[in-house]
Motif scaffolding. Structure first.
Motif, PDB file in Angstrom:
ATOM      1  N   ARG A  91      32.254  30.071  33.945  1.00  0.00           N
ATOM      2  CA  ARG A  91      32.016  31.498  33.718  1.00  0.00           C
ATOM      3  C   ARG A  91      30.990  31.666  32.614  1.00  0.00           C
ATOM      4  O   ARG A  91      31.191  31.193  31.500  1.00  0.00           O
ATOM      5  CB  ARG A  91      33.318  32.206  33.358  1.00  0.00           C
ATOM      6  CG  ARG A  91      33.160  33.718  33.261  1.00  0.00           C
ATOM      7  CD  ARG A  91      34.482  34.423  33.400  1.00  0.00           C
ATOM      8  NE  ARG A  91      34.308  35.860  33.539  1.00  0.00           N
ATOM      9  CZ  ARG A  91      35.291  36.693  33.836  1.00  0.00           C
ATOM     10  NH1 ARG A  91      36.511  36.220  34.024  1.00  0.00           N
ATOM     11  NH2 ARG A  91      35.072  37.981  33.950  1.00  0.00           N
ATOM     12  N   TRP A  93      28.645  34.088  30.171  1.00  0.00           N
ATOM     13  CA  TRP A  93      28.475  35.410  29.583  1.00  0.00           C
ATOM     14  C   TRP A  93      27.012  35.552  29.178  1.00  0.00           C
ATOM     15  O   TRP A  93      26.524  34.857  28.297  1.00  0.00           O
ATOM     16  CB  TRP A  93      29.397  35.586  28.386  1.00  0.00           C
ATOM     17  CG  TRP A  93      30.845  35.508  28.737  1.00  0.00           C
ATOM     18  CD1 TRP A  93      31.687  34.461  28.521  1.00  0.00           C
ATOM     19  CD2 TRP A  93      31.622  36.503  29.416  1.00  0.00           C
ATOM     20  NE1 TRP A  93      32.937  34.727  29.005  1.00  0.00           N
ATOM     21  CE2 TRP A  93      32.936  35.987  29.561  1.00  0.00           C
ATOM     22  CE3 TRP A  93      31.350  37.785  29.911  1.00  0.00           C
ATOM     23  CZ2 TRP A  93      33.951  36.710  30.185  1.00  0.00           C
ATOM     24  CZ3 TRP A  93      32.370  38.494  30.515  1.00  0.00           C
ATOM     25  CH2 TRP A  93      33.650  37.964  30.641  1.00  0.00           C
ATOM     26  N   GLN A 128      24.531  40.046  34.539  1.00  0.00           N
ATOM     27  CA  GLN A 128      25.975  39.815  34.387  1.00  0.00           C
ATOM     28  C   GLN A 128      26.741  40.331  35.597  1.00  0.00           C
ATOM     29  O   GLN A 128      27.694  39.685  36.066  1.00  0.00           O
ATOM     30  CB  GLN A 128      26.476  40.509  33.123  1.00  0.00           C
ATOM     31  CG  GLN A 128      27.936  40.200  32.786  1.00  0.00           C
ATOM     32  CD  GLN A 128      28.152  38.732  32.455  1.00  0.00           C
ATOM     33  OE1 GLN A 128      27.576  38.223  31.500  1.00  0.00           O
ATOM     34  NE2 GLN A 128      28.965  38.048  33.238  1.00  0.00           N
ATOM     35  N   LYS A 129      26.321  41.475  36.115  1.00  0.00           N
ATOM     36  CA  LYS A 129      26.980  42.045  37.294  1.00  0.00           C
ATOM     37  C   LYS A 129      26.837  41.114  38.492  1.00  0.00           C
ATOM     38  O   LYS A 129      27.789  40.911  39.257  1.00  0.00           O
ATOM     39  CB  LYS A 129      26.366  43.416  37.611  1.00  0.00           C
ATOM     40  CG  LYS A 129      27.070  44.156  38.737  1.00  0.00           C
ATOM     41  CD  LYS A 129      26.464  45.535  38.931  1.00  0.00           C
ATOM     42  CE  LYS A 129      27.181  46.274  40.054  1.00  0.00           C
ATOM     43  NZ  LYS A 129      26.602  47.644  40.257  1.00  0.00           N
ATOM     44  N   ASP A 132      29.114  38.037  37.986  1.00  0.00           N
ATOM     45  CA  ASP A 132      30.515  38.388  38.231  1.00  0.00           C
ATOM     46  C   ASP A 132      30.797  38.540  39.718  1.00  0.00           C
ATOM     47  O   ASP A 132      31.851  38.127  40.214  1.00  0.00           O
ATOM     48  CB  ASP A 132      30.878  39.688  37.500  1.00  0.00           C
ATOM     49  CG  ASP A 132      30.901  39.526  35.990  1.00  0.00           C
ATOM     50  OD1 ASP A 132      30.965  38.368  35.522  1.00  0.00           O
ATOM     51  OD2 ASP A 132      30.850  40.541  35.280  1.00  0.00           O
ATOM     52  N   SER A 133      29.848  39.133  40.438  1.00  0.00           N
ATOM     53  CA  SER A 133      30.008  39.319  41.883  1.00  0.00           C
ATOM     54  C   SER A 133      30.064  37.984  42.603  1.00  0.00           C
ATOM     55  O   SER A 133      30.910  37.768  43.488  1.00  0.00           O
ATOM     56  CB  SER A 133      28.848  40.168  42.421  1.00  0.00           C
ATOM     57  OG  SER A 133      28.933  40.316  43.817  1.00  0.00           O
ATOM     58  N   ARG A 135      30.934  35.116  41.303  1.00  0.00           N
ATOM     59  CA  ARG A 135      32.165  34.426  40.936  1.00  0.00           C
ATOM     60  C   ARG A 135      33.358  34.975  41.719  1.00  0.00           C
ATOM     61  O   ARG A 135      34.229  34.216  42.169  1.00  0.00           O
ATOM     62  CB  ARG A 135      32.412  34.578  39.430  1.00  0.00           C
ATOM     63  CG  ARG A 135      33.649  33.844  38.930  1.00  0.00           C
ATOM     64  CD  ARG A 135      33.846  34.064  37.440  1.00  0.00           C
ATOM     65  NE  ARG A 135      33.918  35.462  37.100  1.00  0.00           N
ATOM     66  CZ  ARG A 135      35.028  36.193  37.246  1.00  0.00           C
ATOM     67  NH1 ARG A 135      36.141  35.639  37.708  1.00  0.00           N
ATOM     68  NH2 ARG A 135      35.026  37.466  36.917  1.00  0.00           N
ATOM     69  N   GLU A 136      33.407  36.289  41.895  1.00  0.00           N
ATOM     70  CA  GLU A 136      34.511  36.909  42.641  1.00  0.00           C
ATOM     71  C   GLU A 136      34.509  36.471  44.109  1.00  0.00           C
ATOM     72  O   GLU A 136      35.566  36.214  44.687  1.00  0.00           O
ATOM     73  CB  GLU A 136      34.398  38.430  42.543  1.00  0.00           C
ATOM     74  CG  GLU A 136      34.754  38.983  41.173  1.00  0.00           C
ATOM     75  CD  GLU A 136      34.507  40.476  41.054  1.00  0.00           C
ATOM     76  OE1 GLU A 136      34.177  41.088  42.114  1.00  0.00           O
ATOM     77  OE2 GLU A 136      34.631  41.017  39.949  1.00  0.00           O
ATOM     78  N   GLU A 139      35.704  32.881  44.231  1.00  0.00           N
ATOM     79  CA  GLU A 139      37.151  32.807  43.974  1.00  0.00           C
ATOM     80  C   GLU A 139      37.942  33.302  45.180  1.00  0.00           C
ATOM     81  O   GLU A 139      38.985  32.735  45.516  1.00  0.00           O
ATOM     82  CB  GLU A 139      37.490  33.645  42.741  1.00  0.00           C
ATOM     83  CG  GLU A 139      38.935  33.525  42.300  1.00  0.00           C
ATOM     84  CD  GLU A 139      39.211  34.258  40.994  1.00  0.00           C
ATOM     85  OE1 GLU A 139      39.960  35.253  41.017  1.00  0.00           O
ATOM     86  OE2 GLU A 139      38.661  33.819  39.964  1.00  0.00           O
TER      87      GLU A 139
END
Length: 205
Positions: A91, A93, A128-129, A132-133, A135-136, A139
């Motif tokens: 992850r 940042w 960052q968006k 995160d997208s 990674r989601e 997952e």
């Protein structure tokens, strides 16, 4: 010229505050009333440290590629930089690594014009968006895969527990089982495994 200190006519080079044909008091006061844009245009080389070595960056000088690029284009570059420089991080940042990226572009964030500051803020938020997208999605795909394998994993864990005479398992037992079998699963799957194994052990007494 009238002197604001002695309230008389300026004495010129006879005054202790007169240097290089200028009044030091007037020069000092003028430095506080210069237009902001005049101050910004003053190019003073400033050495800044970075992972790429020491570079001289003119304070207030904006690289042309930053001026011409859109926030979306900068976000794409920032995203590529993050993945290249930190490939092992699960992850990332963006805020933690953005300074390194901007310095690689010869851009120091201190004292930027508002429009440039807004542009890089947007770029960081977009990057960052996107991270995160991604990674989601990854997952979610992993969770679906583990869900399909869960029944087999439950049976294996139930057998493991019975071999050790356990009538119920704790979360520590589940972690020990997974470690012994060298299995890594998401926390959501681990919680489901814990609950279902205890149900199985209870009904098979």
């Amino acid at each position: 010229m009238f002197c604001p200190l002695i309230r008389e006519k300026c004495k010129g080079n006879k005054c202790v505050l007169w240097k290089d044909e200028k009044c030091l008091v007037i020069t000092f006061m003028e430095s506080f009333v210069r237009p902001p844009e005049e101050e910004f245009e003053e190019h003073v080389p400033v050495p800044i440290p970075s992972s790429y070595g020491y570079e001289e960056i003119s304070r207030g000088e904006i690289p042309e590629e930053i001026k011409s690029a859109t926030p979306e284009e900068l976000a794409a570059e920032l995203l590529s930089f993050a993945k290249k420089e930190f490939p092992e991080e699960e992850r990332i940042w963006i805020r933690d690594i953005a300074t390194l990226f901007w310095r690689s572009k010869n851009l120091e964030r201190w004292g930027l014009p508002p429009e440039v500051q807004l542009k890089i803020e947007k770029a960081e938020m977009l990057a960052q968006k996107q991270l995160d997208s991604e990674r989601e999605i990854k997952e979610r795909e992993q969770l679906e895969k583990e869900r399909a394998e869960l029944p087999s994993l439950i049976n294996s864990c139930v057998d493991w527990a019975k071999e050790r005479g356990l009538k119920r398992v704790t979360k520590a037992d589940i972690e020990a089982f997974l470690l012994e079998k060298n299995i890594e699963i998401l926390p959501q799957t681990q919680r489901a495994l814990y609950a279902m194994v205890n149900v199985q052990l209870k009904t098979k007494r």
